[in-house]
Design a protein around this motif. Structure first.
Motif, short mmCIF file in Angstrom:
data_model
loop_
_atom_site.label_atom_id
_atom_site.label_comp_id
_atom_site.label_asym_id
_atom_site.label_seq_id
_atom_site.Cartn_x
_atom_site.Cartn_y
_atom_site.Cartn_z
N SER A 25 -3.77 -4.43 -7.52
CA SER A 25 -2.71 -3.89 -8.39
C SER A 25 -1.33 -4.44 -8.06
N GLY A 26 -1.16 -4.92 -6.81
CA GLY A 26 0.16 -5.37 -6.37
C GLY A 26 1.07 -4.24 -5.94
N THR A 27 0.55 -3.01 -5.93
CA THR A 27 1.36 -1.85 -5.58
C THR A 27 0.71 -1.10 -4.42
N GLU A 28 1.51 -0.77 -3.43
CA GLU A 28 1.01 -0.02 -2.27
C GLU A 28 0.67 1.41 -2.70
N PRO A 29 -0.54 1.87 -2.43
CA PRO A 29 -0.88 3.25 -2.80
C PRO A 29 -0.25 4.25 -1.83
N HIS A 30 -0.08 5.48 -2.29
CA HIS A 30 0.33 6.57 -1.40
C HIS A 30 -0.85 6.93 -0.51
N MET A 31 -0.61 7.09 0.78
CA MET A 31 -1.64 7.55 1.70
C MET A 31 -1.32 9.01 2.00
#
Length: 220
Positions: A25-31
């Motif tokens: 996606s190119g976007t860092e997910p929330h952890m």
């Protein structure tokens, strides 16, 4: 596309999910740590694999009662796409978001390796990039992946097209070789195999990349 990956004590595939989502996606997910009570705004929730809480009681039973799960259940019931992989599948059944249960594998062996699945349903955000009848190769690694439900439930899942993936050959004793099931809205998928582990030829395959590309396009 904004995603949230839930992290439990003894999760071991949360980072795999994080890497796959960021790569594609190119976007860092929330952890999101299990003890939190609120979820950030997210288009996709991922409940990853691992051995949450050491698999005490039953696999996924304790995690399903973590503080964060109330928010996960609320969002899933509101229609947010929610993916449970391996232990995540176990957690979603224990939380009541999916029917059935995951028992010890037939033969009581831990199974590990890449297995062939057949795509049974393409009318969901999770399977839209495939055609019905396609074969995909995903890794498996579990001891409690034997999917079971009563015959009426199994017939309903089949009749409503809610079996998403099926093992080509028996892997763990799962009823009707079921590897992944959808909820009645089609926005929650639980699956024992790990698509996040095959997102590059360097990792042994790209079927997981195709899976996540279709999912990300569907929720974006």
């Amino acid at each position: 596309m904004k995603a949230a990956v839930i992290v439990f004590p003894a999760s071991n595939c949360d980072r795999d999910a994080q890497v796959a989502l960021k790569e594609i996606s190119g976007t860092e997910p929330h952890m999101v740590w299990h003890a939190q009570t609120e979820l950030p705004d997210a288009d996709l929730i991922v409940v990853p694999g691992g051995f949450s809480y050491g698999d005490y009681l039953r696999s996924g039973a304790m995690a399903a009662r973590s503080p964060i799960m109330a928010a996960v259940i609320e969002r899933a019931q509101a229609g947010v796409p929610t993916l449970g992989i391996c232990n995540g599948f176990q957690i979603l059944t224990e939380a009541g978001l999916l029917p059935g249960a995951l028992l010890r594998n037939a033969g009581l062996d831990f199974v590990c390796g890449t297995r062939t699945l057949r795509v049974e349903n393409t009318d969901s955000p999770f399977t839209r990039s495939f055609s019905q009848g396609d074969f995909v190769r995903f890794p498996v690694a579990h001891h409690d992946g034997n999917y079971t439900a009563d015959e009426d439930t199994l017939d309903r899942l089949e009749g409503e097209g809610r079996v998403a993936f099926r093992y080509v050959e028996s892997v763990n004793g799962s009823a009707r070789n079921i590897a992944g099931v959808l909820n009645d809205q089609g926005n929650v998928l639980g699956m024992m195999p790990h698509p996040e582990r095959v997102i590059s030829p360097l990792l042994g395959g790209e079927d997981g990349a195709k899976f996540f590309r279709g999912l990300i396009e569907a929720v974006s």
